[in-house]
Design a protein around this motif. Structure first.
Motif, mmCIF file in Angstrom:
data_model
loop_
_atom_site.group_PDB
_atom_site.id
_atom_site.type_symbol
_atom_site.label_atom_id
_atom_site.label_comp_id
_atom_site.label_asym_id
_atom_site.label_seq_id
_atom_site.Cartn_x
_atom_site.Cartn_y
_atom_site.Cartn_z
ATOM 1 N N ILE A 257 45.168 41.316 32.046
ATOM 2 C CA ILE A 257 43.803 41.421 32.568
ATOM 3 C C ILE A 257 43.211 40.038 32.820
ATOM 4 O O ILE A 257 42.398 39.856 33.730
ATOM 5 N N LYS A 258 43.630 39.044 32.044
ATOM 6 C CA LYS A 258 43.128 37.692 32.248
ATOM 7 C C LYS A 258 43.561 37.115 33.594
ATOM 8 O O LYS A 258 43.009 36.111 34.049
ATOM 9 N N ASP A 259 44.546 37.723 34.225
ATOM 10 C CA ASP A 259 45.050 37.223 35.507
ATOM 11 C C ASP A 259 44.483 37.975 36.702
ATOM 12 O O ASP A 259 44.936 37.785 37.831
ATOM 13 N N LEU A 262 38.975 37.734 37.150
ATOM 14 C CA LEU A 262 37.651 37.928 36.568
ATOM 15 C C LEU A 262 37.088 36.603 36.076
ATOM 16 O O LEU A 262 37.837 35.720 35.634
ATOM 17 N N GLN A 263 35.768 36.466 36.139
ATOM 18 C CA GLN A 263 35.120 35.288 35.566
ATOM 19 C C GLN A 263 35.009 35.510 34.058
ATOM 20 O O GLN A 263 34.232 36.341 33.593
ATOM 21 N N MET A 264 35.805 34.764 33.293
ATOM 22 C CA MET A 264 35.935 34.983 31.858
ATOM 23 C C MET A 264 35.915 33.663 31.101
ATOM 24 O O MET A 264 36.183 32.603 31.655
ATOM 25 N N ASP A 265 35.601 33.766 29.800
ATOM 26 C CA ASP A 265 35.912 32.697 28.869
ATOM 27 C C ASP A 265 37.057 33.205 27.998
ATOM 28 O O ASP A 265 37.776 34.130 28.395
ATOM 29 N N ASP A 266 37.250 32.644 26.831
ATOM 30 C CA ASP A 266 38.391 33.047 25.995
ATOM 31 C C ASP A 266 38.282 34.491 25.512
ATOM 32 O O ASP A 266 39.297 35.144 25.256
ATOM 33 N N TRP A 267 37.043 35.021 25.376
ATOM 34 C CA TRP A 267 36.856 36.307 24.726
ATOM 35 C C TRP A 267 36.144 37.349 25.570
ATOM 36 O O TRP A 267 36.216 38.535 25.274
ATOM 37 N N ASN A 272 26.604 40.832 35.193
ATOM 38 C CA ASN A 272 25.161 40.739 35.387
ATOM 39 C C ASN A 272 24.456 41.865 34.630
ATOM 40 O O ASN A 272 25.093 42.589 33.853
ATOM 41 N N GLY A 273 23.163 42.026 34.874
ATOM 42 C CA GLY A 273 22.395 43.038 34.153
ATOM 43 C C GLY A 273 22.806 44.456 34.457
ATOM 44 O O GLY A 273 22.434 45.379 33.714
ATOM 45 N N LYS A 274 23.551 44.650 35.538
ATOM 46 C CA LYS A 274 24.059 45.979 35.870
ATOM 47 C C LYS A 274 25.484 46.178 35.365
ATOM 48 O O LYS A 274 26.134 47.157 35.706
ATOM 49 N N SER A 277 31.043 43.019 37.185
ATOM 50 C CA SER A 277 31.806 41.778 37.150
ATOM 51 C C SER A 277 31.766 41.124 38.527
ATOM 52 O O SER A 277 31.109 41.625 39.453
ATOM 53 N N ASN A 278 32.487 40.033 38.670
ATOM 54 C CA ASN A 278 32.553 39.382 39.977
ATOM 55 C C ASN A 278 33.481 40.100 40.948
ATOM 56 O O ASN A 278 33.509 39.779 42.135
ATOM 57 N N LEU A 279 34.234 41.109 40.472
ATOM 58 C CA LEU A 279 35.122 41.876 41.337
ATOM 59 C C LEU A 279 34.484 43.217 41.675
ATOM 60 O O LEU A 279 33.971 43.899 40.779
ATOM 61 N N PRO A 280 34.489 43.629 42.925
ATOM 62 C CA PRO A 280 33.814 44.876 43.327
ATOM 63 C C PRO A 280 34.418 46.099 42.655
ATOM 64 O O PRO A 280 35.641 46.251 42.588
#
Length: 345
Positions: A257-259, A262-267, A272-274, A277-280
């Motif tokens: 999933i890390k690949d 997605l805009q992620m940090d380590d965890w 956004n408020g809805k 994610s950055n992917l539709p």
């Protein structure tokens, strides 16, 4: 290929409290729903603490975690979602029509219009005690979690670790064990302050800064002696024990999933408020979701789940109502209320 697969409206990856409530709420929105979880049973991180008492779920009196899991599972199954356990989602392929094919580590494929990531801290694996030969005692008296308290009654127990779980276990075992010793590498503990104070004011023998350096056995099957060393002086001490509990934290495995991009940090994944994610068409809920007003409670996971489902519904049908009707006015509950013997006026 997709002609051979059944298309779902929502596929929820993760079966913890956020995933289970998302499955229920998705049914309220009349969505065809699938849940995929890597564990062999629903519950997520809650499975690690079955005997902990949960106090902070609205409208629920103090309840054992294992009982809360059962209740959440029953609720999740209200609208008969497809539930697939023991399956780890690895890959994701977006199709030309915007739908997604999810690929498991075994190569199985699942087709969905939207995805809700409710994977918590990923597939959690206990950090093992890094001593040669320690694994041989895992079948006897070396424990990485506490499923039941009763087996430790009257026993001499040594706990290695200093996080919430180590402190909680020390406090819960202190009244029933013959002796509880806690060994931690740092002076400071990572648990809740009031629980740390309770532990230090009890009969628990707290040793800091120490670490476990050797496990010994007179019969080769069970640990009966543990050697610990002071991290500064190097001085060692030996304890006679009946059981050893190790809580050195958890290691997270987010698989492929890390690949996904997605805009992620380590965890966490940033949403956004809805809960978008950055992917539709991909949303998140629970511990995995990170946003400004995040509430890290089970109650917060429920809200995340409902928001994510609502966003998924509107993604597929922008003209749909923004939220589900409450259960007292929701058509989906009429027949279920009749089955419960409830007569509606």
């Amino acid at each position: 290929m997709t002609e051979q697969l059944e298309l779902y409206d929502v596929t929820i990856i993760g079966g913890g409290p956020a995933g289970m409530y998302a499955a229920f709420y998705s049914g309220m929105r009349d969505l065809k729903t699938k849940v995929i979880d890597a564990n062999e049973q629903l519950g997520g991180r809650m499975l690690i603490y079955p005997e902990k008492m949960v106090w902070d779920v609205g409208g629920v009196t103090p309840t054992l975690c294992e009982k809360l899991i059962v209740q959440l599972e029953q609720q999740a199954k209200t609208f008969d979602p497809t539930i697939i356990l023991g399956t780890q989602v690895y890959g994701m392929e977006q199709q030309e029509d915007g739908t997604y094919i999810l690929v498991t580590s075994e190569g199985e494929k699942h087709w969905t219009r939207t995805i809700i990531l409710a994977i918590g801290r990923g597939i959690l694996r206990m950090a093992k005690l890094e001593l040669e030969g320690a694994e041989r005692y895992e079948v006897s008296n070396l424990h990485y979690t506490v499923q039941e308290l009763e087996p430790f009654r009257g026993k001499r127990v040594l706990i290695s670790g200093g996080g919430n779980s180590a402190v909680d276990w020390a406090n819960e075992l202190e009244p029933i064990a013959e002796q509880v010793t806690v060994v931690h590498r740092r002076e400071q503990f990572g648990g809740h302050e009031k629980n740390i104070i309770k532990m230090k004011e009890s009969s628990v023998d707290v040793r800091t800064p120490y670490e476990v350096t050797q496990l010994s056995s007179s019969n080769g099957e069970m640990i009966d002696r543990v050697t610990v060393a002071h991290l500064e002086s190097g001085e060692t001490e030996q304890f006679t024990v009946d059981a050893v509990i190790v809580n050195h934290g958890l290691k997270a495995d987010f698989s492929g999933i890390k690949d996904w991009g997605l805009q992620m940090d380590d965890w966490n994944v940033f949403v956004n408020g809805k809960l978008e994610s950055n992917l539709p068409g991909i949303f998140a809920a629970g511990d995995f979701a990170n946003f400004d007003s995040k509430l890290n409670l089970i109650a917060g996971a429920f809200t995340d789940a409902a928001l994510a489902v609502n966003s998924a519904k509107l993604y597929m049908d922008p003209e749909a109502p923004k939220v589900a009707y409450v259960s007292s006015h929701n058509e989906r509950f009429k027949e279920k209320n009749k089955a419960l013997g409830v007569v509606e006026e």
